[in-house]
Design an enzyme around this catalytic site. Sequence first.
Site, PDB file in Angstrom:
ATOM      1  N   MET A  55     -77.844  10.658 -77.426  1.00  0.00           N
ATOM      2  CA  MET A  55     -77.948   9.916 -76.168  1.00  0.00           C
ATOM      3  C   MET A  55     -77.021  10.521 -75.111  1.00  0.00           C
ATOM      4  SD  MET A  55     -80.213   7.543 -76.099  1.00  0.00           S
ATOM      5  CE  MET A  55     -81.468   8.182 -77.209  1.00  0.00           C
ATOM      6  N   HIS A  56     -77.360  11.759 -74.727  1.00  0.00           N
ATOM      7  CA  HIS A  56     -76.544  12.485 -73.750  1.00  0.00           C
ATOM      8  C   HIS A  56     -76.399  11.707 -72.437  1.00  0.00           C
ATOM      9  CE1 HIS A  56     -77.457  16.041 -76.291  1.00  0.00           C
ATOM     10  NE2 HIS A  56     -78.724  15.658 -76.230  1.00  0.00           N
ATOM     11  N   ASP A  57     -77.539  11.304 -71.881  1.00  0.00           N
ATOM     12  CA  ASP A  57     -77.558  10.806 -70.504  1.00  0.00           C
ATOM     13  C   ASP A  57     -77.028   9.385 -70.335  1.00  0.00           C
ATOM     14  OD1 ASP A  57     -78.553  13.288 -69.941  1.00  0.00           O
ATOM     15  OD2 ASP A  57     -80.627  12.633 -69.748  1.00  0.00           O
TER      16      ASP A  57
END
Length: 344
Positions: free
Chosen positions: A260-262
């Site tokens: 869940m980078h963003d």
Amino acid sequence: MDVDTGIDDSLALLYLLASPEAEIVGIAATAGNVAAAQVAVNNLAWLDVCRAPAIEVALGAAEPLAVPLRTTEDTHGPQGIGYAELPAPTRHLSRRSAARMWVETVRERPGEVVGLCTGPLTNLALALRLEPELPRLLRRLVIMGGAFNHPGNTTPTNEWNIHVDPEAAKEVFDAFAAAPADRRPIVCALDITETIEMHPEHLRRLAERAGCPPRDPARESDPEGTRSSAPNPVVRHVEDAVRFYFEFHRRYDQGYLAHMHDPFAAAVALDPSLAILRPATVDVELAGTITRATTVADWSGMWGREPNADIVVATDPAAFFDRLIARVGDFARAVHPLVPQEIS
């Protein structure tokens, strides 16, 4: 927000919509995970699903500054949102370009706006050409991009967002050398964002928080492409999007999980105390035969240049997921309250 929506960009948008301290003043659609026009549709559709107030969505550049566009439907699905099938949006795009929206927004509200970039930096680079003072006009900039002491996710050294438009990334980092120390960009690179692992248990907790009936929203044993049965539309679309991401990561031997980078970058944009930061001078390699688009950090001043970024070097993933689940779950429940027959 400047996004290439995108499965994890979708969760970033939901996180901000669910955060009472956030006011989204504009969304720029950038080409990256899918083409810019599809990104714009995805953003408009999510706003409809979330019954959000009127928020300007502007179309960005269709191509990177100097190279052909590369998209990644294998990672995010043909429309960029996995298996989710959002309704056709009823909202309309802004008449302004994304670059023009960037510039006019920060000029109208100098020192107030936090910029969040979770896609390639093409629109921001074009905005900087229109307004070189933008680094001083922004309150802060948060970038999801780059890899420093960590393998790339696109080439052995490249992170995706930088890889798509390295010229734009270099222009941005070069321009922010002029930013005051308290306005240096915060960079959320793969070194940290690949520790932000969403698992099926997180989806189960999210659905439970939203008031959905008890069930297993995603199991590794499910056939690929299984669709969600959640009665809440926000939860259902999130589950369908993230399942695609789970399957992608498993296909590349990373486990049944999703990075869940963003949404992590969105959380840092609202509350930088979630992260431990370390200043560095960041540059982007443009000429290397096998290292083009690599982000390089000078941590100790060897280049003799002042730091132009604050890089996230540590965080608490569990604390982040607790916050994500609470906010998005409560938001989904408030926006789409379930009637008794839907939960019987």
